[in-house]
Design an enzyme around this catalytic site. Structure first.
Site, PDB file in Angstrom:
ATOM      1  N   SER A 138      -6.290  -0.401   3.240  1.00  0.00           N
ATOM      2  CA  SER A 138      -4.881  -0.562   3.589  1.00  0.00           C
ATOM      3  C   SER A 138      -4.027   0.202   2.595  1.00  0.00           C
ATOM      4  O   SER A 138      -4.370   0.269   1.400  1.00  0.00           O
ATOM      5  CB  SER A 138      -4.488  -2.041   3.534  1.00  0.00           C
ATOM      6  OG  SER A 138      -3.079  -2.163   3.601  1.00  0.00           O
ATOM      7  N   TYR A 152      -3.555 -10.220  -0.060  1.00  0.00           N
ATOM      8  CA  TYR A 152      -4.096  -9.210   0.868  1.00  0.00           C
ATOM      9  C   TYR A 152      -4.317  -7.888   0.125  1.00  0.00           C
ATOM     10  O   TYR A 152      -5.375  -7.269   0.230  1.00  0.00           O
ATOM     11  CB  TYR A 152      -3.115  -9.021   2.029  1.00  0.00           C
ATOM     12  CG  TYR A 152      -3.510  -7.958   3.029  1.00  0.00           C
ATOM     13  CD1 TYR A 152      -4.309  -8.273   4.130  1.00  0.00           C
ATOM     14  CD2 TYR A 152      -3.080  -6.634   2.892  1.00  0.00           C
ATOM     15  CE1 TYR A 152      -4.671  -7.295   5.060  1.00  0.00           C
ATOM     16  CE2 TYR A 152      -3.433  -5.656   3.807  1.00  0.00           C
ATOM     17  CZ  TYR A 152      -4.227  -5.993   4.895  1.00  0.00           C
ATOM     18  OH  TYR A 152      -4.576  -5.026   5.811  1.00  0.00           O
TER      19      TYR A 152
END
Ligand code: NAP
Length: 243
Positions: A138, A152
């Site tokens: 990501s 995250y």
């Protein structure tokens, strides 16, 4: 010619489904995993078969440590070999730092970091020279432009070290390991028409979301002949949010 085989985790929808479609179009036989959307995984298998390809789908919970080696073994049993592993299954819980629970932190680390390590470890036992491992990370592992994403981002940044380590461990065997880092990508995890999407778009250089196909194109490249000298790399596909 022997057909090559790819395993894509979290292939029932979103980025994983686009990767599975793309690799099938590139000529791979494809195994996909899912957590709960068995109907959608089955529909994708039918779609790939209707286009002349070969595909299978298995349920495999990424948070379960034992399931990772099992899914690799099952892929090899059913499709005969393993040439490409795409570690894509992921979740995206977010919220104020003080409200993040221990269970959420454990789940994020299990699904993104531990599962990816265990999949790669099991896959490496079967891979031969010319094989590729591609993890889906990501852009938040590089830059975190919003609050609420600490856990995250931490779990995805583990994939940078994982792919660099794998590149060194597996390079002598002619196996590559790379990371594709998507920015905002239009899936059910992050719909391009959701509240907040405009803010995400505004942070990019290109003023747009990525499509799942944009991410799949990078995976296709890394799994292909043209990327045989690329390993230990992170390729951002993020419309320039980290530029
Ligand atoms: P998505 O549309 O929500 O799809 C997630 C996929 O992962 C589904 O196939 C889902 O299976 C599977 N999955 C989720 N949790 C699982 C678990 N515990 N065990 C096994 N499978 C599980 O998400 P996406 O946007 O395509 O995201 C794919 C990857 O890209 C993720 O790793 C995500 O973190 C990363 N990413 C996404 C974006 C974005 O903006 N969309 C940006 C950066 C990175 P079911 O269908 O059965 O639930």
């Amino acid at each position: 010619m022997t057909r090559r085989v790819a395993l894509v985790t979290g292939g029932s929808r979103g980025i994983g489904a686009a990767v599975a479609r793309r690799l099938a179009a590139d000529g791979f036989d494809v195994a996909i995993t899912y957590r709960s959307a068995g109907d959608r995984a089955a529909a994708l298998v039918k779609e790939i078969e209707a286009a002349g390809g070969r595909a299978v789908a298995f349920r495999a919970e990424a948070a379960e440590a034992r399931a990772q080696a099992e899914v690799v073994e099952r892929t090899v049993r059913e499709l005969g070999r393993l040439d490409v592993l795409v570690g894509n299954a992921g979740i995206a819980p977010y919220g104020p730092l003080e409200e993040v629970t221990l269970a959420e932190v454990d789940e994020l680390l299990a699904v993104h970091a531990r599962a990816s390590f265990l999949l790669a470890q099991a896959a490496a036992r079967h891979m031969r020279a010319g094989s590729s491992i591609v993890m889906i990370g990501s852009s938040l592992a590089d830059r975190v432009p919003y609050a609420g994403w600490t856990a995250y981002a931490m779990s995805k940044s583990a994939l940078i070290g994982l792919t660099k380590g794998l590149a060194r461990d597996l390079g002598p065997r002619g196996i590559t390991a790379n990371l594709v880092s998507p920015g905002s990508t239009d899936t059910e995890m992050n719909p391009a028409d959701s509240e907040g999407a405009e803010e995400e778009r505004a942070l990019t250089a290109l003023g747009r979301y990525c499509s799942p196909g944009d991410i799949a194109a990078a995976v296709s490249y890394l799994a292909g002949e043209g990327a045989r000298a690329v390993t230990g790399a992170t390729i951002p596909v993020d419309a320039g949010v980290t530029a």
